[in-house]
Motif scaffolding. Sequence first.
Motif, short mmCIF file in Angstrom:
data_model
loop_
_atom_site.label_atom_id
_atom_site.label_comp_id
_atom_site.label_asym_id
_atom_site.label_seq_id
_atom_site.Cartn_x
_atom_site.Cartn_y
_atom_site.Cartn_z
N SER A 169 0.83 -1.20 0.00
CA SER A 169 0.00 0.00 0.00
C SER A 169 0.87 1.26 0.00
CB SER A 169 -0.90 0.01 1.24
OG SER A 169 -1.51 1.27 1.40
N VAL A 170 0.41 2.30 -0.70
CA VAL A 170 1.12 3.58 -0.68
C VAL A 170 0.83 4.37 0.59
CG1 VAL A 170 1.26 3.74 -3.18
CG2 VAL A 170 -0.68 4.77 -1.99
N ARG A 171 -0.12 3.91 1.40
CA ARG A 171 -0.38 4.47 2.73
C ARG A 171 -0.65 5.98 2.74
NH1 ARG A 171 3.65 1.26 6.89
NH2 ARG A 171 2.86 -0.83 6.41
N GLY A 172 -1.31 6.46 1.74
CA GLY A 172 -1.66 7.88 1.74
C GLY A 172 -0.62 8.80 1.14
N TYR A 173 0.54 8.28 0.80
CA TYR A 173 1.54 9.11 0.13
C TYR A 173 1.06 9.47 -1.28
CZ TYR A 173 4.88 7.88 3.81
OH TYR A 173 5.52 7.72 5.02
N HIS A 174 1.43 10.63 -1.75
CA HIS A 174 1.04 11.07 -3.08
C HIS A 174 2.16 11.89 -3.69
CE1 HIS A 174 -0.08 14.31 -0.28
NE2 HIS A 174 0.24 15.13 -1.27
N ALA A 175 2.18 11.97 -5.01
CA ALA A 175 3.23 12.70 -5.70
C ALA A 175 2.94 14.20 -5.68
CB ALA A 175 3.35 12.22 -7.15
N ASP A 225 20.84 2.09 11.99
CA ASP A 225 19.39 2.06 11.87
C ASP A 225 18.77 3.33 12.47
OD1 ASP A 225 19.10 -0.47 10.62
OD2 ASP A 225 19.48 -1.46 12.54
N VAL A 226 17.66 3.75 11.86
CA VAL A 226 16.93 4.94 12.34
C VAL A 226 15.54 4.49 12.76
CG1 VAL A 226 16.07 7.24 11.78
CG2 VAL A 226 18.22 6.42 10.75
N PRO A 227 15.28 4.34 14.05
CA PRO A 227 13.95 3.92 14.50
C PRO A 227 12.94 5.06 14.37
CG PRO A 227 15.36 4.39 16.37
CD PRO A 227 16.23 4.49 15.16
N GLY A 228 11.67 4.67 14.21
CA GLY A 228 10.60 5.66 14.18
C GLY A 228 10.46 6.44 12.90
N LEU A 229 11.10 5.97 11.84
CA LEU A 229 10.99 6.64 10.54
C LEU A 229 10.57 5.61 9.51
CD1 LEU A 229 11.38 9.34 9.08
CD2 LEU A 229 13.77 8.71 8.68
N GLY A 230 9.28 5.65 9.12
CA GLY A 230 8.76 4.65 8.20
C GLY A 230 8.79 3.26 8.82
N GLU A 231 8.66 2.25 7.96
CA GLU A 231 8.77 0.87 8.44
C GLU A 231 10.21 0.48 8.71
OE1 GLU A 231 6.15 -2.42 6.95
OE2 GLU A 231 5.79 -0.94 5.35
N GLU A 232 11.10 0.99 7.90
CA GLU A 232 12.52 0.73 8.10
C GLU A 232 13.32 1.88 7.49
OE1 GLU A 232 14.03 -2.67 5.94
OE2 GLU A 232 12.30 -2.67 4.59
N ALA A 233 14.38 2.24 8.17
CA ALA A 233 15.22 3.33 7.71
C ALA A 233 16.62 3.15 8.28
CB ALA A 233 14.65 4.69 8.15
N TYR A 234 17.61 3.64 7.54
CA TYR A 234 18.99 3.57 8.02
C TYR A 234 19.81 4.70 7.38
CZ TYR A 234 20.00 1.34 3.50
OH TYR A 234 20.12 1.07 2.15
N LEU A 235 20.91 5.01 8.03
CA LEU A 235 21.91 5.94 7.52
C LEU A 235 23.14 5.16 7.11
CD1 LEU A 235 21.45 8.59 10.30
CD2 LEU A 235 21.28 9.17 7.87
N ALA A 236 23.72 5.49 5.97
CA ALA A 236 24.99 4.91 5.54
C ALA A 236 26.00 6.05 5.41
CB ALA A 236 24.82 4.18 4.21
N TYR A 237 27.17 5.84 5.99
CA TYR A 237 28.17 6.91 6.03
C TYR A 237 29.52 6.40 5.55
CZ TYR A 237 31.52 10.19 8.15
OH TYR A 237 32.54 11.08 8.36
N MET A 271 9.61 16.44 4.69
CA MET A 271 9.26 16.07 3.31
C MET A 271 8.26 14.93 3.27
SD MET A 271 12.59 16.46 0.93
CE MET A 271 13.29 18.10 0.69
N LEU A 272 8.44 13.94 4.12
CA LEU A 272 7.51 12.83 4.11
C LEU A 272 6.11 13.27 4.55
CD1 LEU A 272 9.69 9.87 5.43
CD2 LEU A 272 9.25 10.62 3.08
N LYS A 273 6.05 14.22 5.49
CA LYS A 273 4.75 14.77 5.87
C LYS A 273 4.13 15.52 4.70
CE LYS A 273 5.64 15.28 10.84
NZ LYS A 273 5.87 16.24 11.95
N ALA A 274 4.96 16.22 3.94
CA ALA A 274 4.46 17.01 2.81
C ALA A 274 3.86 16.14 1.71
CB ALA A 274 5.60 17.87 2.24
#
Length: 271
Positions: free
Chosen positions: A97-103, A193-205, A264-267
């Motif tokens: 599901s796109v879960r309410g996201y829109h372009a 890993d970045v908790p609390g951002l989407g279903e899964e998120a991470y930073l790579a450095y 941005m994700l809220k937008a």
Amino acid sequence: MGTPPPPPPQSGPGFAGFPQQPQPPAPHGPPGFGPPPGLPSAPGAPTAPAAPNGGRGGGLRRNAVWAFVGAILASAIWTGAVVAVPGIVGGKSAAKSVRGYHAVDRICDAGKLTAFRGKYKMVDNYPLEHAGRSESMDVMRCYALMKRTPGDSETTDYATLDIRAELHKAVDSVPEFAALRHYFEQQKYEITDVPGLGEEAYLAYGDEPTSADKTFHDINHYLQVRDGAMTYSLYWTDNYQVGKNHMLDRETVRKAMLDDTRDMLKAIGGA
């Protein structure tokens, strides 16, 4: 100081599906992504003003070149992921599901980029933004070239910001998202890993030398987010010479990436 090496030949669709950074358009050709005409050695980097006392502004020019080159090098990552993790582009599976996201037509304008704008000034005519919509996938992209003159320094630092959000309406993006993380791991990037951002998120450095004398370094930050059928990528890059350049510290960049990403994700309809 030596001149940084030219970017390697490009192949494949680019980082996380990003279109490759295009070459400057031919005269009277259509506009596209990529900085405006500037340095001969790196089309698109801002022209360096003359330095005080008859200098040539070499530090500014080098920083501008490397900021642009960093964005070009990012386009090789998706190709590397495909090679490193075979089979990620094959087969089909049900889309989530796109879960309410829109372009939206201008994702950076909608999301404001408040955190990064507080640290950098956009180069004229940036950010560049595009959106594409189809039955199978909607794509939003934003590319920015930014500049910062730290303190009383005579040298301007340049950084690039490349953002892409996709709404996958025909296939499951989970295997591709996992494969990209695996690629970063294989390339010895530091993954957090970045908790609390989407279903899964991470930073790579990654921090790696870009010249034979090992004093010139590229700093690469990637933020990858998946929430249902929405995937989001933010790539930020800067460069420095050991013992000489000023640059934002890692934690400042990380916080700006997360803050602007949440906006941005809220937008585009995220919670």
